[in-house]
Design a protein around this motif. Sequence first.
Motif, PDB file in Angstrom:
ATOM      1  N   ASP A  92      47.300  43.926  31.317  1.00  0.00           N
ATOM      2  CA  ASP A  92      46.563  44.006  32.325  1.00  0.00           C
ATOM      3  C   ASP A  92      45.266  44.965  31.678  1.00  0.00           C
ATOM      4  O   ASP A  92      43.893  44.520  31.871  1.00  0.00           O
ATOM      5  CB  ASP A  92      46.887  44.852  33.493  1.00  0.00           C
ATOM      6  N   ALA A  93      45.477  46.002  31.025  1.00  0.00           N
ATOM      7  CA  ALA A  93      44.435  46.645  30.274  1.00  0.00           C
ATOM      8  C   ALA A  93      43.690  45.748  29.341  1.00  0.00           C
ATOM      9  O   ALA A  93      42.386  46.138  29.272  1.00  0.00           O
ATOM     10  CB  ALA A  93      45.132  48.165  29.589  1.00  0.00           C
ATOM     11  N   LEU A  94      44.295  45.033  28.360  1.00  0.00           N
ATOM     12  CA  LEU A  94      43.807  44.247  27.489  1.00  0.00           C
ATOM     13  C   LEU A  94      42.710  43.251  28.316  1.00  0.00           C
ATOM     14  O   LEU A  94      41.489  43.102  27.662  1.00  0.00           O
ATOM     15  CB  LEU A  94      44.636  43.456  26.723  1.00  0.00           C
ATOM     16  N   ARG A 134      45.797  46.898  43.819  1.00  0.00           N
ATOM     17  CA  ARG A 134      45.297  48.165  43.304  1.00  0.00           C
ATOM     18  C   ARG A 134      46.124  49.072  42.271  1.00  0.00           C
ATOM     19  O   ARG A 134      45.488  49.691  41.340  1.00  0.00           O
ATOM     20  CB  ARG A 134      45.166  48.977  44.623  1.00  0.00           C
ATOM     21  N   ASP A 135      47.427  49.116  42.383  1.00  0.00           N
ATOM     22  CA  ASP A 135      48.321  49.794  41.536  1.00  0.00           C
ATOM     23  C   ASP A 135      48.157  49.339  39.917  1.00  0.00           C
ATOM     24  O   ASP A 135      47.986  49.908  39.079  1.00  0.00           O
ATOM     25  CB  ASP A 135      49.636  49.833  41.986  1.00  0.00           C
ATOM     26  N   LYS A 136      47.935  48.119  39.905  1.00  0.00           N
ATOM     27  CA  LYS A 136      48.039  47.384  38.586  1.00  0.00           C
ATOM     28  C   LYS A 136      46.677  47.798  37.829  1.00  0.00           C
ATOM     29  O   LYS A 136      46.485  47.930  36.674  1.00  0.00           O
ATOM     30  CB  LYS A 136      48.291  45.917  38.567  1.00  0.00           C
ATOM     31  N   TYR A 137      45.714  47.879  38.670  1.00  0.00           N
ATOM     32  CA  TYR A 137      44.296  48.024  38.049  1.00  0.00           C
ATOM     33  C   TYR A 137      44.147  49.505  37.795  1.00  0.00           C
ATOM     34  O   TYR A 137      43.670  49.866  36.760  1.00  0.00           O
ATOM     35  CB  TYR A 137      43.235  47.844  39.385  1.00  0.00           C
ATOM     36  N   ARG A 138      44.671  50.379  38.717  1.00  0.00           N
ATOM     37  CA  ARG A 138      44.569  51.677  38.375  1.00  0.00           C
ATOM     38  C   ARG A 138      45.482  52.251  37.060  1.00  0.00           C
ATOM     39  O   ARG A 138      45.121  52.891  36.025  1.00  0.00           O
ATOM     40  CB  ARG A 138      45.231  52.604  39.654  1.00  0.00           C
ATOM     41  N   ASN A 139      46.610  51.570  36.998  1.00  0.00           N
ATOM     42  CA  ASN A 139      47.577  51.765  35.905  1.00  0.00           C
ATOM     43  C   ASN A 139      46.877  51.249  34.582  1.00  0.00           C
ATOM     44  O   ASN A 139      47.027  52.100  33.374  1.00  0.00           O
ATOM     45  CB  ASN A 139      48.947  50.917  36.012  1.00  0.00           C
TER      46      ASN A 139
END
Length: 103
Positions: A33-35, A63-68
């Motif tokens: 997700d970060a990549l 939201r949680d995946k984005y924040r992480n």
Amino acid sequence: MAVQKTSASRLRKDELPYTTVANKTVTMIRNTDALAIWTYLQTKPEGWVVRAKGIQAHFEIGRDKYRNAMKYLVEIGLISYVRINNEAGHIQGTDILVHYEPT
């Protein structure tokens, strides 16, 4: 099976927009997700406004995946936040700096 790629000079010749990223930086990002988010942000123009909801909708993540993912990018030095203050010294907003390589 061999990888075949289009060259940057071909993209320039065809006047297609493209973004160059450092192989080393892409390889170091272990969170998918970060990549995706970091690569997406690299393609945006200077001054583009990052909206969490817009990125979440684009990648169909919560939201949680984005924040992480954003937390991970901060931890590895590819994203940093800068507070913007007005003339009175009050916080007016926050800018996100997207780094080409870790800081």
